[in-house]
Write a protein that holds these residues in place. Structure first.
Motif, PDB file in Angstrom:
ATOM      1  N   SER A  50       0.856  -1.190   0.000  1.00  0.00           N
ATOM      2  CA  SER A  50       0.000   0.000   0.000  1.00  0.00           C
ATOM      3  C   SER A  50       0.886   1.232   0.000  1.00  0.00           C
ATOM      4  O   SER A  50       1.909   1.274   0.692  1.00  0.00           O
ATOM      5  CB  SER A  50      -0.913   0.014   1.225  1.00  0.00           C
ATOM      6  N   VAL A  51       0.495   2.245  -0.762  1.00  0.00           N
ATOM      7  CA  VAL A  51       1.264   3.468  -0.858  1.00  0.00           C
ATOM      8  C   VAL A  51       0.314   4.659  -0.947  1.00  0.00           C
ATOM      9  O   VAL A  51      -0.761   4.558  -1.551  1.00  0.00           O
ATOM     10  CB  VAL A  51       2.209   3.427  -2.092  1.00  0.00           C
ATOM     11  N   LEU A  52       0.672   5.761  -0.314  1.00  0.00           N
ATOM     12  CA  LEU A  52      -0.135   6.972  -0.417  1.00  0.00           C
ATOM     13  C   LEU A  52      -0.025   7.549  -1.823  1.00  0.00           C
ATOM     14  O   LEU A  52       1.069   7.639  -2.379  1.00  0.00           O
ATOM     15  CB  LEU A  52       0.329   8.015   0.596  1.00  0.00           C
ATOM     16  N   ALA A  53      -1.148   7.971  -2.361  1.00  0.00           N
ATOM     17  CA  ALA A  53      -1.144   8.553  -3.707  1.00  0.00           C
ATOM     18  C   ALA A  53      -0.257   9.789  -3.764  1.00  0.00           C
ATOM     19  O   ALA A  53       0.353  10.084  -4.806  1.00  0.00           O
ATOM     20  CB  ALA A  53      -2.569   8.920  -4.115  1.00  0.00           C
ATOM     21  N   ARG A  89      -8.413   3.606  -1.824  1.00  0.00           N
ATOM     22  CA  ARG A  89      -9.389   3.929  -0.783  1.00  0.00           C
ATOM     23  C   ARG A  89      -8.916   5.185  -0.051  1.00  0.00           C
ATOM     24  O   ARG A  89      -7.726   5.480  -0.009  1.00  0.00           O
ATOM     25  CB  ARG A  89      -9.550   2.779   0.209  1.00  0.00           C
ATOM     26  N   SER A  90      -9.857   5.902   0.532  1.00  0.00           N
ATOM     27  CA  SER A  90      -9.519   7.129   1.248  1.00  0.00           C
ATOM     28  C   SER A  90      -8.677   6.819   2.475  1.00  0.00           C
ATOM     29  O   SER A  90      -8.904   5.820   3.169  1.00  0.00           O
ATOM     30  CB  SER A  90     -10.787   7.875   1.672  1.00  0.00           C
ATOM     31  N   ALA A  91      -7.719   7.697   2.750  1.00  0.00           N
ATOM     32  CA  ALA A  91      -6.877   7.558   3.939  1.00  0.00           C
ATOM     33  C   ALA A  91      -7.437   8.445   5.042  1.00  0.00           C
ATOM     34  O   ALA A  91      -7.748   9.619   4.819  1.00  0.00           O
ATOM     35  CB  ALA A  91      -5.438   7.960   3.619  1.00  0.00           C
ATOM     36  N   SER A  92      -7.589   7.877   6.238  1.00  0.00           N
ATOM     37  CA  SER A  92      -8.145   8.598   7.377  1.00  0.00           C
ATOM     38  C   SER A  92      -7.066   8.800   8.430  1.00  0.00           C
ATOM     39  O   SER A  92      -6.292   7.880   8.715  1.00  0.00           O
ATOM     40  CB  SER A  92      -9.318   7.800   7.968  1.00  0.00           C
ATOM     41  N   GLY A 106     -10.652  11.424  12.298  1.00  0.00           N
ATOM     42  CA  GLY A 106     -10.838  10.834  10.979  1.00  0.00           C
ATOM     43  C   GLY A 106     -10.687  11.806   9.829  1.00  0.00           C
ATOM     44  O   GLY A 106     -11.472  11.780   8.874  1.00  0.00           O
ATOM     45  N   HIS A 107      -9.678  12.682   9.900  1.00  0.00           N
ATOM     46  CA  HIS A 107      -9.430  13.621   8.799  1.00  0.00           C
ATOM     47  C   HIS A 107      -9.096  12.838   7.527  1.00  0.00           C
ATOM     48  O   HIS A 107      -8.317  11.876   7.562  1.00  0.00           O
ATOM     49  CB  HIS A 107      -8.266  14.544   9.143  1.00  0.00           C
ATOM     50  N   ILE A 108      -9.644  13.257   6.429  1.00  0.00           N
ATOM     51  CA  ILE A 108      -9.419  12.581   5.146  1.00  0.00           C
ATOM     52  C   ILE A 108      -8.398  13.361   4.328  1.00  0.00           C
ATOM     53  O   ILE A 108      -8.550  14.567   4.115  1.00  0.00           O
ATOM     54  CB  ILE A 108     -10.732  12.437   4.350  1.00  0.00           C
ATOM     55  N   ALA A 109      -7.355  12.676   3.891  1.00  0.00           N
ATOM     56  CA  ALA A 109      -6.347  13.312   3.037  1.00  0.00           C
ATOM     57  C   ALA A 109      -5.612  12.237   2.251  1.00  0.00           C
ATOM     58  O   ALA A 109      -5.214  11.218   2.818  1.00  0.00           O
ATOM     59  CB  ALA A 109      -5.355  14.123   3.869  1.00  0.00           C
ATOM     60  N   SER A 110      -5.464  12.444   0.962  1.00  0.00           N
ATOM     61  CA  SER A 110      -4.809  11.514   0.049  1.00  0.00           C
ATOM     62  C   SER A 110      -5.597  10.192   0.018  1.00  0.00           C
ATOM     63  O   SER A 110      -6.663  10.069   0.618  1.00  0.00           O
ATOM     64  CB  SER A 110      -3.349  11.280   0.437  1.00  0.00           C
ATOM     65  N   ASP A 111      -5.077   9.212  -0.706  1.00  0.00           N
ATOM     66  CA  ASP A 111      -5.677   7.873  -0.793  1.00  0.00           C
ATOM     67  C   ASP A 111      -4.602   6.832  -0.568  1.00  0.00           C
ATOM     68  O   ASP A 111      -3.434   7.033  -0.928  1.00  0.00           O
ATOM     69  CB  ASP A 111      -6.291   7.637  -2.184  1.00  0.00           C
ATOM     70  N   TRP A 112      -5.021   5.722   0.040  1.00  0.00           N
ATOM     71  CA  TRP A 112      -4.148   4.556   0.072  1.00  0.00           C
ATOM     72  C   TRP A 112      -4.386   3.769  -1.211  1.00  0.00           C
ATOM     73  O   TRP A 112      -5.519   3.393  -1.519  1.00  0.00           O
ATOM     74  CB  TRP A 112      -4.456   3.667   1.273  1.00  0.00           C
TER      75      TRP A 112
END
Length: 374
Positions: free
Chosen positions: A318-321, A341-344, A349-355
């Motif tokens: 898994s890697v952050l976009a 998928r969304s990264a929390s 539960g702040h949402i930033a970037s995607d896994w």
């Protein structure tokens, strides 16, 4: 008057709550035969008011004796928590390493340890520049890097920070670097420091978020699947993996050949029911980047799994976009993105970037002729 160890009456006064001898001109800087000052004696006895008075008269809390220890060591070893706190408030260095490789924290009894840990948390928030004037408060990112660089509290520091190995331990190598099939247990603390920088690396990708400063190191750890620990549990877990006591997991160290110092690592898991190798963590130290070492670690992980007899048809990670450098590395190593998928982040539960989940066919998946167990 001085004793055979070179002590003046001030040393004994320090242990007996008397200040008049300083007022009569006896130096607070005088050292005995062990290179200890009166402050050592007051600290050993837990005389907080004497400690504060001596420091107000110029006594240095960071004088080191012939054993490589400061007065703080003696307060800690004697379980004098209040004395230790007084020394810390007077500027005592918490990270001094004695001749045996120990810090105050690695020697601290359970009764004193929480006070030292709390002080360490406070100090990571401020610049440790000893210059005049008030200390500068670090940015949230600087404070996180300070946390990442802290040596694991309960671990002694090796006198020589090297990874000893033999040629037969090498799985793969490139110019100046080698990946080893095993990591000595004594390197677990060094691996923990690298692991914390792995956490900070991910956090740095999100430092422009308005909520960035709200997250604690523990929350950042949870966000990337790393043990959030300040008491030694994480190092014990790493020791278990490198000793081979965790089924279906291994950690391979990356070593700079000339210095034999740790340059990075890869932590891997195996899902036998899916015949899949799972890359949990991959870290190359900042000074060793841009040398193709990420690809080297990935190839070594596949080769090591083959030697262990693991059946693997694919390798996933898994890697952050937002981690563009890592994405380029994985793409160059043959990985392809499969899903996202969304990264929390954090308790809110702040949402930033995607896994993103990436996968590739394992090099040895269909090589039926490859020998096992070599």
């Amino acid at each position: 008057m001085r004793t055979q160890m070179g002590q003046t009456p001030l040393f004994f006064a320090a242990a007996r709550r008397r200040q008049m001898l300083v007022q009569r001109g006896i130096s607070v800087h005088h050292k005995d035969g062990n290179s200890q000052t009166a402050l050592f004696y007051a600290s050993r006895q837990g005389r907080c008011e004497i400690i504060q008075y001596l420091m107000s008269q110029g006594a240095d809390p960071n004088v080191v004796d012939e054993f490589g220890e400061t007065a703080l060591f003696y307060a800690v070893r004697s379980k004098k928590t209040a004395a230790a706190t007084a020394l810390l408030e007077g500027g005592a260095n918490l990270e001094v390493v004695n001749n045996a490789g120990n810090t105050c924290m690695s020697l601290a009894p359970a009764t004193v340890f929480p006070a030292l840990q709390e002080e360490r948390k406070k100090r990571r928030l401020y610049d440790d520049d000893p210059g005049p004037g008030p200390k500068r408060q670090r940015t949230a990112m600087e404070a996180l890097r300070a946390w990442a660089s802290e040596w694991p509290a309960e671990e002694p520091i090796p006198r020589k920070k090297i990874v000893d190995y033999k040629q037969e331990d090498i799985i793969d190598k490139t110019d100046g670097y080698a990946v080893l099939r095993r990591c000595p247990e004594e390197c677990a603390a060094q691996l923990r420091v690298s692991e914390k920088h792995f956490v900070a690396d991910h956090a740095q990708l999100l430092q422009e978020e308005t909520w960035f400063h709200d997250l604690s190191p523990e929350e950042w750890c949870k966000g990337v699947g790393v043990i959030a620990d300040e008491t030694g549990v994480a190092v014990k877990a790493i020791k278990a993996v490198v000793a081979g006591n965790r089924e279906h997991r291994f950690t391979l160290p990356l070593v700079e050949v000339e210095s034999k110092s740790l340059a990075g690592y890869i932590h891997v898991g195996w899902k036998p029911e899916e015949e899949e190798l799972s890359i949990k963590q991959l870290k190359v130290n900042d000074k060793d980047m841009n040398r193709g070492l990420g690809k080297l670690l990935l190839a070594a992980a596949e080769e090591h799994s083959r030697r262990m007899g693991w059946t693997c048809t694919g390798t996933s990670l898994s890697v952050l976009a937002s981690n563009e450098r890592a994405c380029r590395c994985y793409s160059g190593a043959g990985f392809k993105k499969e899903s996202s998928r969304s990264a929390s982040w954090g308790k809110k539960g702040h949402i930033a970037s995607d896994w993103q989940r990436w996968k590739k066919v394992t090099k040895h998946a269909y090589d039926k002729k490859s020998p096992v167990g070599q």
